[in-house]
Enzyme design. Sequence first.
Site, PDB file in Angstrom:
ATOM      1  N   CYS A 301       0.794  -1.240   0.000  1.00 27.29           N
ATOM      2  CA  CYS A 301       0.000   0.000   0.000  1.00 27.29           C
ATOM      3  C   CYS A 301       0.831   1.297   0.000  1.00 27.29           C
ATOM      4  O   CYS A 301       0.421   2.264  -0.641  1.00 27.29           O
ATOM      5  CB  CYS A 301      -1.039  -0.006   1.111  1.00 27.29           C
ATOM      6  N   ARG A 331      10.222  -9.319   4.690  1.00 26.80           N
ATOM      7  CA  ARG A 331      10.218  -8.933   6.103  1.00 26.80           C
ATOM      8  C   ARG A 331      11.228  -9.809   6.825  1.00 26.80           C
ATOM      9  O   ARG A 331      11.120 -11.037   6.782  1.00 26.80           O
ATOM     10  CB  ARG A 331       8.837  -9.151   6.746  1.00 26.80           C
ATOM     11  N   GLU A 333      12.334 -11.798   9.471  1.00 29.38           N
ATOM     12  CA  GLU A 333      11.759 -12.432  10.662  1.00 29.38           C
ATOM     13  C   GLU A 333      12.925 -13.004  11.441  1.00 29.38           C
ATOM     14  O   GLU A 333      13.766 -13.684  10.872  1.00 29.38           O
ATOM     15  CB  GLU A 333      10.850 -13.593  10.251  1.00 29.38           C
ATOM     16  N   ARG A 342       5.270 -18.547   7.843  1.00 27.29           N
ATOM     17  CA  ARG A 342       5.941 -17.401   8.450  1.00 27.29           C
ATOM     18  C   ARG A 342       7.329 -17.307   7.840  1.00 27.29           C
ATOM     19  O   ARG A 342       8.227 -18.048   8.192  1.00 27.29           O
ATOM     20  CB  ARG A 342       6.033 -17.557   9.955  1.00 27.29           C
ATOM     21  N   GLU A 350      -2.443  -7.016  -2.668  1.00 28.18           N
ATOM     22  CA  GLU A 350      -2.950  -6.014  -1.739  1.00 28.18           C
ATOM     23  C   GLU A 350      -3.886  -5.044  -2.430  1.00 28.18           C
ATOM     24  O   GLU A 350      -3.460  -4.188  -3.190  1.00 28.18           O
ATOM     25  CB  GLU A 350      -1.817  -5.242  -1.043  1.00 28.18           C
ATOM     26  N   ASP A 411      -8.648  -9.113  11.462  1.00 27.73           N
ATOM     27  CA  ASP A 411      -7.838 -10.259  11.059  1.00 27.73           C
ATOM     28  C   ASP A 411      -8.744 -11.428  10.730  1.00 27.73           C
ATOM     29  O   ASP A 411      -9.772 -11.637  11.389  1.00 27.73           O
ATOM     30  CB  ASP A 411      -6.901 -10.682  12.195  1.00 27.73           C
ATOM     31  N   GLU A 429      -3.283 -16.188  11.194  1.00 26.89           N
ATOM     32  CA  GLU A 429      -3.820 -14.999  10.541  1.00 26.89           C
ATOM     33  C   GLU A 429      -3.508 -15.136   9.060  1.00 26.89           C
ATOM     34  O   GLU A 429      -2.355 -15.092   8.660  1.00 26.89           O
ATOM     35  CB  GLU A 429      -3.148 -13.742  11.114  1.00 26.89           C
ATOM     36  N   ASN A 432      -5.931  -9.898   6.257  1.00 24.13           N
ATOM     37  CA  ASN A 432      -6.464  -8.805   7.066  1.00 24.13           C
ATOM     38  C   ASN A 432      -7.219  -7.818   6.188  1.00 24.13           C
ATOM     39  O   ASN A 432      -7.144  -7.881   4.950  1.00 24.13           O
ATOM     40  CB  ASN A 432      -5.370  -8.112   7.892  1.00 24.13           C
ATOM     41  N   CYS A 457      -6.829  -0.808   3.241  1.00 21.73           N
ATOM     42  CA  CYS A 457      -6.199  -1.836   2.429  1.00 21.73           C
ATOM     43  C   CYS A 457      -6.479  -3.199   3.042  1.00 21.73           C
ATOM     44  O   CYS A 457      -6.939  -3.300   4.175  1.00 21.73           O
ATOM     45  CB  CYS A 457      -4.699  -1.601   2.329  1.00 21.73           C
ATOM     46  N   ARG A 464      -0.299 -17.726   2.968  1.00 21.93           N
ATOM     47  CA  ARG A 464      -1.205 -17.904   4.102  1.00 21.93           C
ATOM     48  C   ARG A 464      -2.506 -18.586   3.666  1.00 21.93           C
ATOM     49  O   ARG A 464      -2.993 -19.482   4.351  1.00 21.93           O
ATOM     50  CB  ARG A 464      -1.510 -16.556   4.762  1.00 21.93           C
TER      51      ARG A 464
END
Length: 498
Positions: A301, A331, A333, A342, A350, A411, A429, A432, A457, A464
């Site tokens: 976004c 990301r 992690e 994950r 998005e 979520d 999750e 979202n 957004c 997922r």
Amino acid sequence: MIFDLKVIFTFSNEIFLIKNELQSSISNFNETLLEKDKSVKIDIKDINKNLLSIDIISEGIFRPHNALLQMKNFLSKELGKKHHLGIREITIESYTIDFDLEKKPIKKINIPFADVKINEKQATIILKNVDEEFLRRNYIDRMISLVKEKVENQYYEGKEEFWKLIWKSNEKKHTWSNDPTEEMTKLGWLKQGPTKGKWFYRPQAATILKTMEIIAIEEVLKPLGFEEIIESNIVPFNVWLKTGHLEGMPGEIYYVTEPATRDVEKWERFIDLTKITKDVPLDELQKNVSLPTAGICYAQCPLIYWSFKGKTISEESLPVLLYDKTAVSGRYESGGRHGIERVDEFHRIEPVYIGTKEQLFTLREKMIERYKHVFNDIFDLEWRMAWVTPWYMQQAGKISDNSTQETGTIDFEAYMPYRGDRAKSEWLEFQNLSILGDKYIKAFNIKAQKTELWSGCSGIGLERWTTAFLAQKGINPDKWPEGFRKYLKNLPKGLKFL
Ligand code: SER
Ligand code: ZN
């Protein structure tokens, strides 16, 4: 709040002889300030040779540092004209700010540029060695807010996350209780990627992920009128300064560096060393790359908002309904990596929406309806929806705010049978959906002709969706629900290895 600023002015020549005149000028100046704030007081501490020491105190509506900058202009004009005196330098001896806190800090607080002292619910910050430029910028007020924010956060640390159930499906029969990543890896559908938290999707797994993408587009986005855009995968810091990601997630960003030069000569030694050692000469590399000024997409976004920066959107284009499915999110992690659910790199669609408050409320209902259709009728999932701490709070490093019925994040969570009992285990999750009010609209100065804009957004994570589905329905296509089999019933053969 009490502000106390102690300053020494250095003039270009002796001021002792015009002491009286100087005193009355300063007191006149003080009079003009009193009109803005009755508490501002300028005390002359000393006049000696070419030095003037003063103390500016206020209760804070009109900040002493602003008074100082105005005073400099005022004195320059007054003394310049009559006495050909200039101000050579302003030295800030100390700047002390006392303010009240809502709560007593639990532990010590440190911030850059100042000492922080706490006495019960009273904070004092003491700045030393700051210059005029420092005062000119808006740092002081931000430092006060930072102290308050840090105290506030101490009270949230370790507290349970905000979570409020909105809706849940019936319990569903799951076909197995295995971990889909493990099973797919055993079958060779998946291979752990070349670096941490990355994956290589062989044809079978890739087909399932791509089917998820098709379903999201055909069943959710197209029916609601969303149109596709393609954005850059690299996000410059100035965009994340506006969204707050650099304050919130600096430890999760994959930073991007550019070569400092393309000049072949400058790279010659690097190339030679590589050829000889067959290793990467990192010291040499360091000489030829710049410090990062950007990172790999964290969420899609921010760049969509950036594309609207400073624009006025025509009423007929509202609500704006766009989505990106090209940028890959990165990301970093640390501990939490697990399977393909994950990861450090993930594929996501998005959708972003901009419109009036009412348009977005209606849209949210319609999106939820479409998502429900996918998760109930196509995936036959056991899942639920809950209000959670808005992602923009989390991603800006804030924890105190909760979602409301108007703005905030919902979520979507799926039961993962391999994790154990449905009541005790952590659900995944897998998506979202948020409405963010005018936060990013303001940050990127986006306008409409007549109406007030809001935005939001929704993150559709393909990994997922895939793991949520497979964790409940297994990896044998014959056992998949009919709705899903309409999209995918035969997996590609894939490869055999000897
Ligand atoms: N921007 C949102 C997030 O990062 C939705 O994708 O979760
Ligand atoms: Zn987003």
